[in-house]
Scaffold this active site. Sequence first.
Site, short mmCIF file in Angstrom:
data_model
loop_
_atom_site.label_atom_id
_atom_site.label_comp_id
_atom_site.label_asym_id
_atom_site.label_seq_id
_atom_site.Cartn_x
_atom_site.Cartn_y
_atom_site.Cartn_z
NE ARG A 39 53.80 28.95 -74.68
CZ ARG A 39 52.81 29.50 -73.99
NH1 ARG A 39 52.11 30.49 -74.50
NH2 ARG A 39 52.51 29.05 -72.79
CE LYS A 201 45.93 36.69 -55.90
NZ LYS A 201 44.62 36.99 -56.47
N GLY A 352 55.34 29.32 -68.06
CA GLY A 352 54.94 30.53 -67.37
C GLY A 352 56.14 31.20 -66.72
N GLY A 375 49.81 27.34 -67.19
CA GLY A 375 48.53 26.93 -66.60
C GLY A 375 48.22 25.47 -66.89
P1 AMP Z 1 52.22 32.68 -60.13
O1 AMP Z 1 51.58 33.28 -61.33
O2 AMP Z 1 51.28 32.28 -59.06
O3 AMP Z 1 53.21 31.58 -60.49
O4 AMP Z 1 53.08 33.83 -59.46
C1 AMP Z 1 54.17 34.41 -60.08
C2 AMP Z 1 54.42 35.72 -59.42
O5 AMP Z 1 54.71 35.51 -58.06
C3 AMP Z 1 55.61 36.47 -59.97
O6 AMP Z 1 55.14 37.59 -60.66
C4 AMP Z 1 56.41 36.86 -58.73
O7 AMP Z 1 56.81 38.21 -58.73
C5 AMP Z 1 55.40 36.63 -57.62
N1 AMP Z 1 56.05 36.39 -56.33
C6 AMP Z 1 56.94 35.44 -56.02
N2 AMP Z 1 57.35 35.57 -54.73
C7 AMP Z 1 56.71 36.65 -54.21
C8 AMP Z 1 56.72 37.29 -52.94
N3 AMP Z 1 57.49 36.85 -51.94
N4 AMP Z 1 55.92 38.37 -52.78
C9 AMP Z 1 55.15 38.82 -53.80
N5 AMP Z 1 55.09 38.25 -55.02
C10 AMP Z 1 55.87 37.16 -55.23
#
Ligand code: AMP
Length: 395
Positions: A39, A201, A352, A375
Amino acid sequence: MKKASIRSLNRAQLEGKRALVRVDFNVPMDGTTITDDARIKASIGTIQYLRDAGAKVILISHLGRPKAADSHDLFKLDPMGIRLAELLKSPVTKLDDCIGQKVEDMISHMKNGDIVLLENTRLHKEETQNDPSFSKSLANLGDLFVNDAFGAAHRAHSSTAGIADYLPAYAGLLLEKEIATLDQVLTTPKRPLVAIIGGAKISSKFAVLKNLLSKVDTLIIGGGMTYTLLKAQGQEIGKSLCEDTLLEDAKEFLNAAKASATTLILPTDHVCVTEFNGNAAQRISDTIKPNEIAVDIGPKTTQDIMESIASANTVIWNGPLGVFEIDAFSKGTMQVAHALAKSHAFTVVGGGDSGAAIAKAGVEKQISHVSTGGGATLEYLEGKGLPGIEILENK
Ligand code: AMP
């Protein structure tokens, strides 16, 4: 989405002017050591542009989320000042605050082309409150405001939005490039356009999925968020991540996908473990047992995704496809990163975790555009207005 018409820097009078530049120096840190300076590097184009035009460059940034009880030492911007000076091969004067008499005095002695870096704005709680008097104190330091912090543009804070109530505001070169890239991908992409959305999520990405459904040719969903969708289809997902309150929304989304012209690809096989630990025995299967957790996409799914990438002309990727921070569960995400790197398509990676995955795979240079905003990219892909961009729009 309409192409944003924002005020470009090339319309500003810059010679001898104090340019307050909101940069995004919120970089990954290990204590007080910078672990990724991407960045900071990305901010250099705008800083050089302003110096070359004879402006006095005053940089503003936040770092982290300091709480009242935290040691301020971990949130100071000194390491960023040092790194920036190395990259520019020019002195950068780092100040101990971002507002106040001392800061004003230092700025009054600046010469054209000088660079000052103010202290972390979030060390004042008023920053995140978008407090008008704090915004005004910041604005008093400059003659114009340049927003180059795409990574913070989804925040309505004093240094990203409120400040523009008191100064003429322009888009920095980085922010302009980020927006132009996303606009182009969303409005006039070279098709086929493939979107790959992963992450933990589904609640945080439902709006993006819905917005993309009508725009992309193929929508690939992976990562933890998949399992809410698979459960909604009636599949056994064991102990995999699931947001049960969203099962009805998931069913609706799957129906909308079926009715749309977009091809939806969900994982058809998985890396399953019974313990959430990199040393646990893995089972690769198209079904998940009740005592298992799915932690990565399986080889068949990875192959399908790689084939979609190979036949795409534009690919956008946000969110890892497995728990990529643990090496044993990172294979799917890494293979997709390498497939993107090899692809002839125009490839855009949201910041991210997907940016981190690209860095982990060591393929940053083979990606057409790695965004500095996680984000912010996500909210832009949702079709939302971003406060840090709206202040720059020509009305
Ligand atoms: P996000 O911040 O929503 O983009 O989520 C990123 C996070 O999703 C990372 O820390 C990954 O470890 C987690 N992640 C990806 N796939 C899985 C999975 N199958 N089970 C649990 N966590 C996951």
